[in-house]
Design an enzyme around this catalytic site. Structure first.
Site, PDB file in Angstrom:
ATOM      1  N   THR A 186     -12.644  -2.193  -0.609  1.00 11.60           N
ATOM      2  CA  THR A 186     -13.800  -3.020  -0.222  1.00 11.60           C
ATOM      3  C   THR A 186     -13.312  -4.467  -0.116  1.00 11.60           C
ATOM      4  O   THR A 186     -12.145  -4.743  -0.387  1.00 11.60           O
ATOM      5  CB  THR A 186     -14.924  -2.944  -1.285  1.00 11.60           C
ATOM      6  OG1 THR A 186     -14.507  -3.703  -2.422  1.00 11.60           O
ATOM      7  CG2 THR A 186     -15.209  -1.527  -1.722  1.00 11.60           C
ATOM      8  N   CYS A 187     -14.223  -5.386   0.202  1.00 10.13           N
ATOM      9  CA  CYS A 187     -13.757  -6.771   0.319  1.00 10.13           C
ATOM     10  C   CYS A 187     -13.420  -7.361  -1.052  1.00 10.13           C
ATOM     11  O   CYS A 187     -12.724  -8.362  -1.140  1.00 10.13           O
ATOM     12  CB  CYS A 187     -14.776  -7.623   1.056  1.00 10.13           C
ATOM     13  SG  CYS A 187     -16.420  -7.482   0.392  1.00 10.13           S
ATOM     14  N   HIS A 233     -13.199   2.725 -16.357  1.00 11.61           N
ATOM     15  CA  HIS A 233     -13.099   1.753 -15.264  1.00 11.61           C
ATOM     16  C   HIS A 233     -13.850   2.268 -14.019  1.00 11.61           C
ATOM     17  O   HIS A 233     -14.628   1.534 -13.403  1.00 11.61           O
ATOM     18  CB  HIS A 233     -11.632   1.482 -14.920  1.00 11.61           C
ATOM     19  CG  HIS A 233     -11.474   0.485 -13.814  1.00 11.61           C
ATOM     20  ND1 HIS A 233     -11.522  -0.875 -14.021  1.00 11.61           N
ATOM     21  CD2 HIS A 233     -11.317   0.656 -12.476  1.00 11.61           C
ATOM     22  CE1 HIS A 233     -11.397  -1.493 -12.860  1.00 11.61           C
ATOM     23  NE2 HIS A 233     -11.267  -0.592 -11.901  1.00 11.61           N
ATOM     24  N   GLU A 289     -24.915  -5.534  -8.131  1.00 12.62           N
ATOM     25  CA  GLU A 289     -25.224  -5.404  -6.685  1.00 12.62           C
ATOM     26  C   GLU A 289     -25.141  -3.922  -6.274  1.00 12.62           C
ATOM     27  O   GLU A 289     -24.319  -3.177  -6.809  1.00 12.62           O
ATOM     28  CB  GLU A 289     -24.298  -6.303  -5.846  1.00 12.62           C
ATOM     29  CG  GLU A 289     -22.805  -6.064  -6.044  1.00 12.62           C
ATOM     30  CD  GLU A 289     -22.249  -5.074  -5.066  1.00 12.62           C
ATOM     31  OE1 GLU A 289     -22.994  -4.633  -4.189  1.00 12.62           O
ATOM     32  OE2 GLU A 289     -21.064  -4.716  -5.215  1.00 12.62           O
ATOM     33  N   PRO A 290     -26.011  -3.504  -5.381  1.00  9.81           N
ATOM     34  CA  PRO A 290     -26.138  -2.067  -5.147  1.00  9.81           C
ATOM     35  C   PRO A 290     -25.137  -1.441  -4.166  1.00  9.81           C
ATOM     36  O   PRO A 290     -24.982  -0.233  -4.138  1.00  9.81           O
ATOM     37  CB  PRO A 290     -27.555  -1.939  -4.596  1.00  9.81           C
ATOM     38  CG  PRO A 290     -27.843  -3.253  -3.953  1.00  9.81           C
ATOM     39  CD  PRO A 290     -27.019  -4.276  -4.647  1.00  9.81           C
ATOM     40  N   GLN A 291     -24.440  -2.253  -3.356  1.00  5.04           N
ATOM     41  CA  GLN A 291     -23.599  -1.674  -2.290  1.00  5.04           C
ATOM     42  C   GLN A 291     -22.415  -0.880  -2.817  1.00  5.04           C
ATOM     43  O   GLN A 291     -22.002   0.102  -2.210  1.00  5.04           O
ATOM     44  CB  GLN A 291     -23.055  -2.767  -1.355  1.00  5.04           C
ATOM     45  CG  GLN A 291     -24.064  -3.329  -0.389  1.00  5.04           C
ATOM     46  CD  GLN A 291     -24.814  -4.501  -1.003  1.00  5.04           C
ATOM     47  OE1 GLN A 291     -24.513  -4.900  -2.125  1.00  5.04           O
ATOM     48  NE2 GLN A 291     -25.797  -5.009  -0.306  1.00  5.04           N
ATOM     49  N   GLN A 320     -20.051   2.495  -1.468  1.00  6.97           N
ATOM     50  CA  GLN A 320     -18.644   2.373  -1.061  1.00  6.97           C
ATOM     51  C   GLN A 320     -17.765   3.368  -1.827  1.00  6.97           C
ATOM     52  O   GLN A 320     -16.856   3.969  -1.262  1.00  6.97           O
ATOM     53  CB  GLN A 320     -18.165   0.932  -1.288  1.00  6.97           C
ATOM     54  CG  GLN A 320     -18.804  -0.045  -0.308  1.00  6.97           C
ATOM     55  CD  GLN A 320     -18.653  -1.493  -0.730  1.00  6.97           C
ATOM     56  OE1 GLN A 320     -18.587  -1.812  -1.917  1.00  6.97           O
ATOM     57  NE2 GLN A 320     -18.616  -2.389   0.242  1.00  6.97           N
ATOM     58  N   GLY A 352     -42.917 -26.331   7.400  1.00 11.17           N
ATOM     59  CA  GLY A 352     -41.576 -26.889   7.559  1.00 11.17           C
ATOM     60  C   GLY A 352     -40.610 -25.823   8.047  1.00 11.17           C
ATOM     61  O   GLY A 352     -40.980 -24.651   8.193  1.00 11.17           O
ATOM     62  N   ALA A 353     -39.355 -26.277   8.257  1.00 12.18           N
ATOM     63  CA  ALA A 353     -38.421 -25.348   8.899  1.00 12.18           C
ATOM     64  C   ALA A 353     -37.091 -25.246   8.154  1.00 12.18           C
ATOM     65  O   ALA A 353     -36.057 -24.999   8.744  1.00 12.18           O
ATOM     66  CB  ALA A 353     -38.183 -25.786  10.342  1.00 12.18           C
ATOM     67  N   MET A 376     -33.873 -22.158   3.621  1.00 14.78           N
ATOM     68  CA  MET A 376     -34.211 -21.362   2.443  1.00 14.78           C
ATOM     69  C   MET A 376     -35.677 -20.909   2.473  1.00 14.78           C
ATOM     70  O   MET A 376     -36.012 -19.809   2.060  1.00 14.78           O
ATOM     71  CB  MET A 376     -33.933 -22.167   1.185  1.00 14.78           C
ATOM     72  CG  MET A 376     -33.355 -21.323   0.061  1.00 14.78           C
ATOM     73  SD  MET A 376     -33.377 -22.199  -1.485  1.00 14.78           S
ATOM     74  CE  MET A 376     -31.963 -23.245  -1.326  1.00 14.78           C
TER      75      MET A 376
END
Lengths: 435, 268
Positions: free
Chosen positions: A58-59, A108, A123-125, A129, A198-199, A202
């Site tokens: 993975t990355c 591990h 994090e779920p990804q 993987q 506003g724009a 976030m």
């Protein structure tokens, strides 16, 4: 590789590098596409050092999980092969690698699958993987019984961590923290009207998150009418004139402000008038602008809840700390899973011997049955059936005691000794126990 | 036997309350599960105790004040099950059970004393008792919901880090719970109290103008009436309504105590 039973006994190991040990410049060189990994898996399997192997790329990490008689040798071979694709020498990679064997390797693997070792904890990804990496090893035929047991247990453990702890539940981004806070106020977000003033980037992201959760409709207000129209079009919302802000505030539930105005747009007096017209319905302000667009005193009014960017950051910080606390609970859960896995591995140790023994006795039975039936050419079908059942019953009775003994010994942790004795006594070859 | 069963039920409720509060403080799902199981077990024992009491004493098991309080507890827990299941207000038990315990532990052992006196044992009195009972049980939930509302509102207003992983339900759900429980309780309470007053008068007992029990009952009714009126007409929501619910409940406790200590009978 295809037949594990013929191989000498191996040790489960993991070797790899991750965001903790290696810089991204090196990790990105080792991150290979699926086709290359498939090719390397095939090469490693044919070489004979690794009995089983899978590669997780993975990355954030490149790891090799495998079973080998000499893990050190297997590690050098696997990473030598991975590095050779990008011209990296083994000597360059070696100092950055971590290695674990046996139960440590299992722990591990469980930690990785459950996202306790991830850069963003929980994090779920990563689970997907790991599943993909295992599926690739299975498709290539390089995953054997040990990796199968390891991964099925790792997936189960990751699921338990997800459902039994809060590791993956709490928002760790400012824009998502706003969604989480809205959930503390409203009984569900479906059908809640949102106003984006506003724009800012976030603010736009927070609005998108809310819409993803079912909030509807989304109104967009901007001092520049064309800007409001563009943004509304991009977000699937409705543009409203800036002059109609008060009227819109009366019927929306969530207000996100992110304008560059130097003075507050929503003052306490303005909010009080709006709240009165709302007849007590709560109003949630998410003020992402700096300087703030909503006067802090608005939070003091009954029915109004105002969170600025610092408040949202504080919530994220607190969530991160909570995730870390939960990670300790998850770690304890995974350690218990490792104990279960060790038990499964011990049972795996005797499985090849059980299969060999059964096959050997079955072959003898069939041969002897055929010989006996050959001597009775005119024997009726009934007699043949009785003889078949008789021979099967004898084999089962003979097998029963050694089977039970093998299973018991594996549970007690000395299955290996008994597999050797049984292999010797019954003349089994290639049962996985013969060194 | 019914007394033993009642004690078993009360013990289960005590343990359940401890587990429910523990689950809330320590955020442990297992403790919440244990609390639910203990409450269910306690409620089953409680049901058996009420039925057995009726069989053993050969009369309706809610003719004394302690028996009635015991039934308020029984009905409040039944309502709690329903709300937790239907509205998914999971930690409500942590707020309802301590109230239930405060009521339960105040009961005389064996639910003995404070019996209805004299001729008030008419059919109407039974209806009055049953109606008031349902009303009071719903008010226990109303109190629990109001308490939770104030707690969540405080957390949100104070922007305390950690508000995001709170196991308490959203503010709006709690507001709805308090409205719903009050809307259910009020008609029962109104008809029940009116019937009580009429029965007392019909039985010749009358209601003395400064009878503390009657006074507190009327005060309680007025507070709840004001809360409901404020909600319907004045669109009161949230904090104000929650404070009034709590005030009403405190007066309800005083009313029950007045019934127990001053009067010795249930002329409310």
């Amino acid at each position: 590789m295809s037949d594990m039973r013929g191989e000498p006994r191996g040790v489960l190991f993991v070797a790899g590098m991750s965001h903790r040990t290696a810089p991204i410049e090196l990790r990105e060189q080792l991150a290979l596409e699926e086709e290359k990994i498939r090719e390397i898996l095939g090469d490693l399997a044919n070489h004979g050092v690794l009995q089983e192997v899978m590669i997780l790329s993975t990355c954030n990490r490149v790891e090799v999980y495998g079973v080998a008689a000499v893990p050190g040798e297997a590690r050098a071979q696997a990473f030598g092969r991975l590095g050779s694709h990008r011209g990296l020498a083994w000597r360059e990679l070696e100092p950055l690698l971590y290695t674990a064997t046996g139960e440590e390797a299992a722990l591990h693997a469980f930690r990785v699958a459950a996202s306790l070792d991830s850069m963003v904890l929980g994090e779920p990804q990563i689970l997907g993987q790991v599943k993909d990496a295992f599926a690739l090893a299975q498709a290539t035929g390089t995953a054997g019984p040990v990796l199968h047991a390891l991964m099925s247990q790792a997936f189960g453990a990751a699921k338990r961590v997800r459902t039994e702890t809060e590791v993956g539940r709490l928002a760790v981004s400012v824009s998502y923290a706003a969604v989480e806070l809205a959930r503390r106020i409203f009984d569900g977000l479906a059908g809640r009207a949102v106003l984006l003033v506003g724009a800012g980037e976030m603010g736009e992201l927070a609005a998108r998150h809310l819409v993803d959760q079912g909030a509807l409709p989304l109104y967009v207000a901007n001092r520049t009418w064309s800007r409001a129209q563009d943004l509304a079009c991009a977000l699937g919302g409705v543009p409203v004139p800036f002059e109609e802000l008060d009227a819109t505030l009366v019927h929306v539930d969530i207000v996100i402000t992110s304008t560059a105005a130097p003075e507050p747009i929503v003052t306490a007096a303005r909010a009080r008038a709006v709240l009165q017209a709302r007849r007590g319905r709560p109003l949630f302000f998410v003020d992402i602008a700096v300087p703030r667009n909503v006067e802090p005193a608005v939070n003091e009014l009954e029915g109004a809840f105002c969170y600025d960017v610092d408040d949202l950051r504080a919530a994220v910080e607190s969530n991160l700390k909570e995730r870390q606390r939960e990670a300790q609970r998850a770690q304890a859960l995974l350690e218990r899973e490792v104990v279960k896995f060790a038990g499964r591995l011990q049972q795996l140790e005797v499985v090849p011997t059980i299969i060999s023994l059964r096959e050997k006795l079955e072959a003898i039975r069939r041969a002897e049955l055929e010989r006996a039936l050959a001597r009775l050419p005119g024997a009726p079908e009934e007699t043949r059936r009785v003889m078949d059942a008789l021979s099967q019953a004898i084999v089962n009775k003979v097998l029963h005691a050694p089977m039970v003994a093998l299973k018991d010994s594996s549970r007690a942790g000395h299955g290996r000794r008994l597999t050797e004795v049984i292999s010797e006594l019954f003349g089994l070859r290639g049962s996985g126990s013969a060194e | 036997m019914n007394v033993v069963l009642f004690d078993v039920a009360l013990t289960a409720y005590i343990l359940a309350a401890a587990a429910a509060i523990g689950s809330l403080a320590g955020r442990r799902d297992q403790l919440a599960g244990a609390a639910l199981l203990l409450t269910q077990a306690g409620w089953v024992c409680h049901t058996a105790a009420v039925i057995l009491r009726g069989v053993e004493l050969r009369r309706l098991p809610f003719t004394t004040l302690p028996e009635m309080v015991s039934l308020v507890i029984w009905a409040a827990i039944l309502l709690d099950f329903w709300v937790e299941r239907r509205r998914r207000v999971r930690p409500l038990a942590a707020f309802v059970l301590p109230v239930v315990l405060a009521l339960g532990l105040g009961l005389p052992s064996g639910l003995r004393s404070i019996v209805f006196e004299g001729p008030v044992r008419s059919g109407w009195v039974m209806v009055h008792v049953a109606l008031v009972l349902v009303g009071l049980a719903a008010l226990v939930l109303n109190f629990g919901g109001a308490l939770m509302y104030l707690l969540v509102e405080r957390q949100l207003k104070a922007k305390r880090p950690g508000a995001g992983h709170n196991p308490l339900p959203p503010l709006e759900t709690l507001d709805r719970l308090t409205v719903a429980s009050l809307t259910v309780a009020f008609p029962f309470l109104t008809v029940g109290l009116t019937l009580g007053a009429l029965s007392a008068r019909g039985a010749g007992a009358g209601v003395a103008p400064f009878d503390p029990l009657a006074l507190f009952s009327v005060l309680m009714w007025l507070i709840y009436a004001a809360t409901l009126l404020g909600r319907v007409v004045g669109h009161w929501r949230g904090r104000r309504a929650a404070y009034l619910s709590i005030a009403g409940f405190c007066v309800m406790l005083v009313t029950l105590s007045a019934g127990a200590l001053l009067h010795g009978h249930l002329a409310s």
